[in-house]
Write an enzyme that holds these catalytic residues in place. Sequence first.
Site, PDB file in Angstrom:
ATOM      1  N   SER A 127      16.394  13.743  41.524  1.00  0.00           N
ATOM      2  CA  SER A 127      16.442  12.361  41.998  1.00  0.00           C
ATOM      3  C   SER A 127      17.687  12.031  42.817  1.00  0.00           C
ATOM      4  O   SER A 127      17.641  11.148  43.667  1.00  0.00           O
ATOM      5  CB  SER A 127      16.320  11.388  40.824  1.00  0.00           C
ATOM      6  OG  SER A 127      17.158  11.762  39.766  1.00  0.00           O
ATOM      7  N   HIS A 184       9.576  11.848  41.800  1.00  0.00           N
ATOM      8  CA  HIS A 184       9.835  11.689  43.236  1.00  0.00           C
ATOM      9  C   HIS A 184       8.923  12.539  44.111  1.00  0.00           C
ATOM     10  O   HIS A 184       9.025  12.511  45.334  1.00  0.00           O
ATOM     11  CB  HIS A 184      11.294  12.023  43.553  1.00  0.00           C
ATOM     12  CG  HIS A 184      12.253  11.149  42.816  1.00  0.00           C
ATOM     13  ND1 HIS A 184      12.599   9.893  43.252  1.00  0.00           N
ATOM     14  CD2 HIS A 184      12.896  11.331  41.639  1.00  0.00           C
ATOM     15  CE1 HIS A 184      13.435   9.352  42.378  1.00  0.00           C
ATOM     16  NE2 HIS A 184      13.629  10.196  41.398  1.00  0.00           N
ATOM     17  N   LYS A 236       7.337   4.493  41.936  1.00  0.00           N
ATOM     18  CA  LYS A 236       8.041   4.998  43.119  1.00  0.00           C
ATOM     19  C   LYS A 236       7.035   5.177  44.255  1.00  0.00           C
ATOM     20  O   LYS A 236       6.677   4.207  44.904  1.00  0.00           O
ATOM     21  CB  LYS A 236       8.806   6.257  42.736  1.00  0.00           C
ATOM     22  CG  LYS A 236       9.970   5.880  41.807  1.00  0.00           C
ATOM     23  CD  LYS A 236      10.720   7.027  41.199  1.00  0.00           C
ATOM     24  CE  LYS A 236      11.822   6.448  40.308  1.00  0.00           C
ATOM     25  NZ  LYS A 236      12.320   7.394  39.320  1.00  0.00           N
TER      26      LYS A 236
HETATM   27  C1  PLP Z   1      12.776   7.094  37.947  1.00  0.00           C
HETATM   28  C2  PLP Z   1      12.661   8.351  37.172  1.00  0.00           C
HETATM   29  C3  PLP Z   1      12.170   8.349  35.873  1.00  0.00           C
HETATM   30  C4  PLP Z   1      11.888   7.080  35.128  1.00  0.00           C
HETATM   31  O1  PLP Z   1      10.735   6.480  35.552  1.00  0.00           O
HETATM   32  P1  PLP Z   1      10.560   4.894  35.315  1.00  0.00           P
HETATM   33  O2  PLP Z   1       9.113   4.681  35.453  1.00  0.00           O
HETATM   34  O3  PLP Z   1      11.388   4.226  36.370  1.00  0.00           O
HETATM   35  O4  PLP Z   1      11.072   4.629  33.932  1.00  0.00           O
HETATM   36  C5  PLP Z   1      11.986   9.554  35.244  1.00  0.00           C
HETATM   37  N1  PLP Z   1      12.303  10.721  35.860  1.00  0.00           N
HETATM   38  C6  PLP Z   1      12.811  10.752  37.096  1.00  0.00           C
HETATM   39  C7  PLP Z   1      13.142  12.060  37.718  1.00  0.00           C
HETATM   40  C8  PLP Z   1      13.012   9.568  37.784  1.00  0.00           C
HETATM   41  O5  PLP Z   1      13.555   9.594  38.998  1.00  0.00           O
END
Ligand code: PLP
Length: 396
Positions: free
Chosen positions: A185, A213, A245
């Site tokens: 991330s 991602h 995302k």
């Molecule tokens: C954003 C993210 C999460 C968490 O997901 P949410 O739905 O925002 O709680 C988990 N793993 C990674 C790699 C992320 O970037």
Amino acid sequence: MLPRIGSYRMRDYSARLLQRKKDGLYRHRRIIESPQSTEIVCDGKKLLSFCSNDYLGLANDVRIKHAFTRGIEHWGNGAGAAHLITGHTSAHHQLEEELAEWLGRESALLFSTGYMANSGIINALMGRGDIVIEDRLNHASLIDGGLNSGAQMVRFPHADTDAAEQKLLDHKGKHALLATDGVFSMDGDIAPLQKLANASRKHNALLLVDDAHGIGVLGNKGRGSLDREGLSQQDVPLLMGTLGKGFGVFGAFVAGPELLIETIIQDARSYLFTTAAPAAMAEANRAALRCVMEDQWRRDKLAVLISRFRSGAEQLGLNLMPSETPIQPVLVGEADKALSMSQALEEQGLLVTAIRPPTVPRNSSRLRVTLSANHEETDIDKLLDAFEQIQAGKTR
Ligand SMILES: *Cc1c(COP(=O)(O)O)cnc(C)c1O
């Protein structure tokens, strides 16, 4: 003596906050007064944003908004209960079936957030006497999930598959789970997924890939980093994806063999002991899935924007990381330098967050540039021009 706060005496939290400020690590929440987009109103100012994880530009998509609204008309507001009580509607169920089919997996299970998914998956499948092996740069939710599972937790240096395999050998005979981000991330690079899959298979370890991602963004029809690497459910049993995302909505899921999904339903505490997300949100996610599958142009456009940014940034001598994804960090080093560059960009009307410890290791503070299919090539040029301005200012 402890300081007095109201009528209580308690730990001196204010000293800790002050220290954070001194270290340049204090975080502020910006107030956003517009829908998520490439142009947002932030603390009253209109800014061109390179900060969101809305990679496909679906967060304000009209097709998904309509599905959300229709969902509310049909289902009302709240789900009213946990999934195992009366919160699991046919909308949730259809979304799970559609996700599983899209990904070529037996089963899929919704969670309210990605954080809760990672926590629940590891908690359900692993416990005392087991071993959880993780990449050191894994997302905090995978790390916390491992730490909270009761299993022993070990980490290996970033993307070092030999080290990961050595950990498996060191703990031979134990039930093991290997966990990695698909796309990291804060760095944007893709994990060595084929090698990790081979090592896991060889040592009978479960492999969990968190594709927060990658899902929607990479692979055929947006099926993510595993699809891009040609890896199926046979190779990687556990695929976790998020819906906040690339999908532009909210939520998360895990997809894999029925046996594992059933076990997670029975045992994941972050699944059992929480209210189901609104059914309308499941309807919005179903619409988002259709957009993800159909709108290939969004992924094509991202590819164009990524290569335009990278070639321009290289010409400027910016310190890029080896990333082919919409996450394109510019490495700066010191936390306060990253912060001042971010402020200088903002003065030019651009929003790029400075990512500092503890989110990233010390002395690797960076400007995390993220691109969206809603950006235009001229937006990329504006960003590059702004970086050039900052460089010019410094050499003076
Ligand atoms: C954003 C993210 C999460 C968490 O997901 P949410 O739905 O925002 O709680 C988990 N793993 C990674 C790699 C992320 O970037």
